[in-house]
Design a protein around this motif. Structure first.
Motif, mmCIF file in Angstrom:
data_model
loop_
_atom_site.group_PDB
_atom_site.id
_atom_site.type_symbol
_atom_site.label_atom_id
_atom_site.label_comp_id
_atom_site.label_asym_id
_atom_site.label_seq_id
_atom_site.Cartn_x
_atom_site.Cartn_y
_atom_site.Cartn_z
ATOM 1 N N GLY A 1 0.644 -5.107 -5.288
ATOM 2 C CA GLY A 1 0.807 -3.649 -5.678
ATOM 3 C C GLY A 1 0.108 -3.846 -6.664
ATOM 4 O O GLY A 1 -0.638 -2.472 -7.063
ATOM 5 N N ASP B 1 -7.266 1.443 -8.069
ATOM 6 C CA ASP B 1 -6.987 2.646 -7.876
ATOM 7 C C ASP B 1 -7.452 3.021 -9.117
ATOM 8 O O ASP B 1 -8.044 4.063 -9.500
ATOM 9 N N GLN C 1 -7.367 12.107 -6.815
ATOM 10 C CA GLN C 1 -6.823 10.975 -6.243
ATOM 11 C C GLN C 1 -6.656 10.540 -4.719
ATOM 12 O O GLN C 1 -6.966 9.566 -5.005
ATOM 13 N N GLU D 1 3.425 1.896 -1.993
ATOM 14 C CA GLU D 1 3.711 2.197 -3.734
ATOM 15 C C GLU D 1 2.233 3.129 -3.988
ATOM 16 O O GLU D 1 2.285 3.020 -5.385
ATOM 17 N N SER D 2 1.178 3.386 -3.541
ATOM 18 C CA SER D 2 0.672 4.088 -3.796
ATOM 19 C C SER D 2 -0.749 5.110 -3.170
ATOM 20 O O SER D 2 -0.044 5.290 -1.853
ATOM 21 N N LYS E 1 -2.500 -0.871 -7.995
ATOM 22 C CA LYS E 1 -3.309 -0.407 -9.271
ATOM 23 C C LYS E 1 -4.269 0.115 -9.952
ATOM 24 O O LYS E 1 -4.799 1.400 -10.246
ATOM 25 N N ARG F 1 0.588 -1.216 0.192
ATOM 26 C CA ARG F 1 0.262 0.144 -0.111
ATOM 27 C C ARG F 1 0.887 0.819 -0.230
ATOM 28 O O ARG F 1 0.381 2.542 -0.144
#
Length: 400
Positions: free
Chosen positions: A181, A188, A223, A80-81, A185, A78
């Motif tokens: 990951g 997201d 975002q 990395e997002s 992504k 998480r």
């Protein structure tokens, strides 16, 4: 020190937490455990200590802080997002939580009760018209929970299976960091597109209203909004589905309590207490609630230094014999109810009111419409999700 976390569980008694928690509550209620990456956070197993930890502002859920206890590679992925608000500093958490809480207020959720009832009945209609045995997870628990949250958010029903699969990857301790990951992504990206669509043309959904009120006015970035809705989807369907499955299992294994629940189903007060007892007894969130100390503090007589990780084991706390007499027995008339299944303190479950109404609808409906419901296989043959953050099953064959 306990060498390995999570602690081993006896899957022949799937509703019971690891037996070692009882010893730890008695002899070492705040102790070190070793997690997957070799780090050694503190594990808290007693109820009073758990309440202290979950309510103490010196223990943070900010994933970005050094020493934060990631319990699996998927948890670490998480970082990395874009992090949802729950995994940020208390100030960021409070600000963004305030933007969404009116959408999940008890009053607003109560209005949804008839709709949730129709969703449950339609799922049962389809299951009863199909073959026997049926999979209660695939035919009922998951369709109900996922349809409710998707309708609230404005997510297309055609996308539900795809999004659920990504959520399962994120929620599994077995998922490698790169796989988790990639799944994050994709999630997201999906919710970023949903937010962008609502920026152009806000819908009459939770997403549409939050976008209109906050994103279009510049108080919430696209975002951050996407991360918020991704978290609401993830937390709003999986735990509910698994609570339906495991709660039903608890009732099927205890005919007396099943009969008691059926008898009080029309009494809102007694039904509410019964649902709280099921939440206490089952506690599907069986991975420790992660925190990191921002200052030195003492819990349960143990000094915890700033920068040290903490895991609050709510399934153990909910079986604390000093708070819940005969804790390993399901008793739907148990009072008072002070379980920690949906959290405590500022991180109390955002969708708590929705979750409670879903369960208040689902269990009585299931027992009323299928009074002869029973397992179609021995408990030992149910494929439980043995290495997930949430206690559940891949499927649960039932007949009637």
């Amino acid at each position: 020190m306990t060498d390995s976390y999570p602690l081993p569980k006896n899957w022949s008694c799937p509703l019971d937490p690891p037996a070692e928690y009882e010893r730890l509550r008695r002899d070492a209620p705040v102790t070190r455990v070793r997690v997957w990456d070799g780090s050694t956070p503190w594990l808290i197993t007693r109820y009073d200590d758990a309440c202290h930890a979950l309510g103490d502002p010196r223990l943070s859920l900010d994933f970005r802080l050094p020493g934060f206890p990631h319990t699996s590679p998927s948890s670490a992925a998480r970082l990395e997002s874009v992090l949802p608000f729950s995994f940020r500093s208390d100030s960021e958490h409070r600000a963004q939580r305030a933007m969404i809480m009116q959408e999940f207020s008890p009053r607003r959720m109560e209005v949804l009760r008839p709709r949730i009832q129709r969703i449950a009945d339609e799922a049962l209609d389809a299951m009863l018209a199909g073959p026997r045995p049926a999979d209660l997870m695939g035919a009922f628990a998951l369709p109900v929970s996922i349809r409710v949250i998707c309708e609230l958010l404005g997510v297309s029903q055609d996308d539900c299976e795809y999004l659920h699969g990504l959520s399962c990857t994120v929620g599994s301790r077995d998922s490698p960091k790169d796989a988790a990951g990639r799944a994050l992504k994709e999630l997201d990206g999906y919710f970023e597109r949903l937010v962008a669509e609502n920026v152009r043309n806000p819908s009459d959904t939770v997403v549409g209203r939050v976008v209109a009120e906050h994103v279009r006015k510049g108080t919430l970035s696209e975002q951050d909004a996407a991360a918020m809705f991704q978290m609401l989807f993830h937390a709003g369907h999986g735990p509910s589905a698994y609570m339906i499955i495991m709660g039903t299992l608890a009732l099927l294994l205890d005919p007396d309590q099943r009969g008691e629940l059926r008898a009080i189903a029309d009494d809102p007060t007694q039904l509410s207490a019964a649902i709280q007892e099921l939440l206490r007894y089952v506690t599907v969130s069986h991975s420790g609630r992660q925190r990191v100390a921002t200052e030195d503090l003492v819990i349960g007589g143990q000094l915890i230094r700033a920068g040290e990780g903490v895991l609050v084991q709510t399934d153990s706390a909910n079986r604390d014999e000093t708070v819940f007499p005969d804790p390993d027995r399901l008793d739907i008339h148990r009072t008072p109810q002070r379980n920690l299944a949906l959290g405590h303190g500022i991180h109390l479950c955002t969708g708590r009111a929705l979750a409670l109404i879903e369960l208040e609808v689902v269990f009585p409906t299931l027992l009323r419409r299928i009074p002869t419901l029973r397992l179609a296989v021995p408990v030992e043959d149910i494929p439980f999700k043995r290495n997930d953050n949430v206690l559940g099953a891949y499927e649960m064959p039932v007949t009637w």
